[in-house]
Scaffold this active site. Structure first.
Site, PDB file in Angstrom:
ATOM      1  N   HIS A  54       7.888  -8.766 -73.945  1.00  0.00           N
ATOM      2  CA  HIS A  54       8.236  -7.799 -73.014  1.00  0.00           C
ATOM      3  C   HIS A  54       7.524  -6.534 -73.703  1.00  0.00           C
ATOM      4  O   HIS A  54       7.253  -6.210 -74.792  1.00  0.00           O
ATOM      5  CB  HIS A  54       9.570  -7.713 -73.081  1.00  0.00           C
ATOM      6  N   GLU A  56       9.222  -3.580 -74.545  1.00  0.00           N
ATOM      7  CA  GLU A  56      10.021  -2.870 -75.355  1.00  0.00           C
ATOM      8  C   GLU A  56       9.725  -3.698 -76.625  1.00  0.00           C
ATOM      9  O   GLU A  56       9.376  -2.783 -77.807  1.00  0.00           O
ATOM     10  CB  GLU A  56      11.392  -3.129 -75.253  1.00  0.00           C
ATOM     11  N   CYS A  84      16.571  -6.226 -71.228  1.00  0.00           N
ATOM     12  CA  CYS A  84      17.468  -7.297 -71.576  1.00  0.00           C
ATOM     13  C   CYS A  84      18.190  -7.566 -72.603  1.00  0.00           C
ATOM     14  O   CYS A  84      17.895  -6.607 -73.569  1.00  0.00           O
ATOM     15  CB  CYS A  84      16.532  -8.737 -71.214  1.00  0.00           C
ATOM     16  N   CYS A  87      15.602  -7.410 -75.860  1.00  0.00           N
ATOM     17  CA  CYS A  87      14.834  -6.159 -76.151  1.00  0.00           C
ATOM     18  C   CYS A  87      16.020  -5.108 -76.626  1.00  0.00           C
ATOM     19  O   CYS A  87      15.825  -4.119 -77.279  1.00  0.00           O
ATOM     20  CB  CYS A  87      14.301  -5.464 -74.867  1.00  0.00           C
TER      21      CYS A  87
END
Length: 150
Positions: A54, A56, A84, A87
């Site tokens: 992801h 992040e 999420c 993250c």
């Protein structure tokens, strides 16, 4: 700190993700003291063939490496989608002081919708601001999924 400017930079990264057939989530990490961008990035799950790549996570890993440190104190993260749980936990673990996000994630968001992240005790407390340039961020995501379904 010019929040609109930095969120626009995150949106530009999300557009890069869109152009590279990734879910358009982009972000930047900013040094709070100097207002300089430390790192830019976007989702690379498809390219890396790795579900945890992801935006992040990418920002945190690259910034820690660049700065040669494990904590990212005195930084602010700007990301186009509510993080999420994975993250959000990484943001706390990395000691990022402020998080600004655009669109709310009704399905996987761990900060506002589900409030999972905020219920944890004894974690680094990141200041959180949601809904920054929300419509722009939502439109990128909607357009991506419309294009994907064609």
């Amino acid at each position: 700190m010019n929040i609109d400017y930095f969120m626009n930079e995150a949106i530009n990264q999300a557009k890069n993700a869109f152009d590279n057939q990734e879910v358009p989530v982009g972000g930047i990490l900013v040094d709070i003291n100097t207002n300089k961008i430390i790192e830019k990035g976007y989702n690379r799950v498809n390219k890396e063939k790795n579900a945890i790549y992801h935006c992040e996570i990418d920002l945190i890993m690259n910034a820690c490496k660049k700065l040669s440190r494990k904590y990212l104190n005195n930084t602010a993260m700007f990301v186009t989608l509510e993080p999420c749980l994975m993250c959000a936990s990484a943001i706390s673990e990395a000691h990022i002081d402020k998080l600004y996000f655009g669109a709310y994630d009704e399905k996987n968001g761990a900060i506002e919708k589900n409030k999972i992240f905020l219920k944890k005790k004894h974690t680094f407390e990141t200041e959180i601001y949601g809904g920054i340039k929300e419509k722009d961020c939502q439109n990128l995501l909607k357009n991506y999924f419309i294009k994907l379904r064609k």
